[in-house]
Motif scaffolding. Sequence first.
Motif, short mmCIF file in Angstrom:
data_model
loop_
_atom_site.label_atom_id
_atom_site.label_comp_id
_atom_site.label_asym_id
_atom_site.label_seq_id
_atom_site.Cartn_x
_atom_site.Cartn_y
_atom_site.Cartn_z
N HIS A 11 0.83 -1.21 0.00
CA HIS A 11 0.00 0.00 0.00
C HIS A 11 0.87 1.26 0.00
O HIS A 11 0.47 2.29 -0.56
N GLN A 12 2.06 1.17 0.60
CA GLN A 12 2.96 2.33 0.59
C GLN A 12 3.51 2.56 -0.81
O GLN A 12 3.58 3.70 -1.28
N ARG A 15 1.09 4.20 -3.19
CA ARG A 15 0.97 5.65 -3.04
C ARG A 15 2.16 6.38 -3.64
O ARG A 15 2.03 7.45 -4.22
N MET A 16 3.35 5.81 -3.50
CA MET A 16 4.57 6.48 -3.96
C MET A 16 4.78 6.38 -5.47
O MET A 16 5.24 7.33 -6.11
N MET A 84 3.23 13.04 -0.55
CA MET A 84 2.77 12.16 0.52
C MET A 84 2.18 12.98 1.68
O MET A 84 1.26 12.52 2.37
N ASN A 138 2.97 14.30 12.01
CA ASN A 138 3.54 14.02 10.69
C ASN A 138 4.37 15.21 10.21
O ASN A 138 3.97 16.35 10.37
N ALA A 246 8.47 10.63 3.75
CA ALA A 246 7.42 10.11 2.86
C ALA A 246 6.99 8.72 3.31
O ALA A 246 5.80 8.39 3.33
N TRP A 249 4.75 9.05 6.34
CA TRP A 249 3.41 9.51 5.95
C TRP A 249 2.55 8.36 5.42
O TRP A 249 1.31 8.41 5.53
N THR A 250 3.15 7.37 4.80
CA THR A 250 2.37 6.31 4.15
C THR A 250 2.15 5.10 5.06
O THR A 250 1.51 4.14 4.63
N LYS A 251 2.67 5.12 6.27
CA LYS A 251 2.54 3.95 7.16
C LYS A 251 1.08 3.74 7.58
O LYS A 251 0.31 4.68 7.68
#
Length: 251
Positions: A11-12, A15-16, A84, A138, A246, A249-251
């Motif tokens: 999922h991370q 997003r990236m 992110m 964050n 980044a 932020w995506t965790k």
Amino acid sequence: MSGVRLILKDHQWERMEPHLPGKRSDPGRTGADNRLFPEAVLWLARTGSPWRDLPAFFGNWNSAFVRFSRWSKDGVWDRLFAMMANDPDFEYVMIDSTIVRAHQHAAGKKGGPEARAIGRSRGGLTTKIHAIVDALGNPLRFILTPGQASDYTEAEALIADIPAEHVLADKGYDSGAFRDAIHAQDAVPVIPPRKTSPQVPCDYALYCERNLIERFLQKIKHFRRIATRYDQTPRAFLSILCLVSAFIWTK
């Protein structure tokens, strides 16, 4: 996997991926192993290892280093961090700084220590990371200075154009000029006054939330390449900070 522990979850990466070069939809050459390259940089950030020690699983170390440098110069890591961090909570923000030891290898670049954001203090060669985080802890922005620089010097630059309702900071930021800068942005300063300063009001209940930035600064120091600065240029060190942020932020 040759015993190499990867860090990005699916999922991370989802997003990236749209915000990194080398996609099939991009003009020019498609990047080979596009997911493996950020993994390689995160592995280096986590372990603090030299580029030459990058496991063969990630490919040629020199090719990875050249690609990292090119992306740093092109602002790829900065843009990834910005994308992110696109949904911050501005109920309040918190600012603080932390000092990291600069390895002797980071001090060998031409241009002088000040230009490289490296200073000499009681702890030796150091860099100071000035940071601001949102109400959830964050990261929003970083500024690097030599380690001996005062926290206060970058305070106004950290909060510039950030539409927060409150700004939380410790006594090191107790200054009439900084409070005025906060008010100028239609925000409320939550900064305890020093004993020797005018005793202005402070929302101490809200101030307790400031632990979030302290926890964030400890979190990024789990990455050894941040806890100790090995990179000679501020741009490279900031690139590592941007990628790790980044990731957070995506965790």
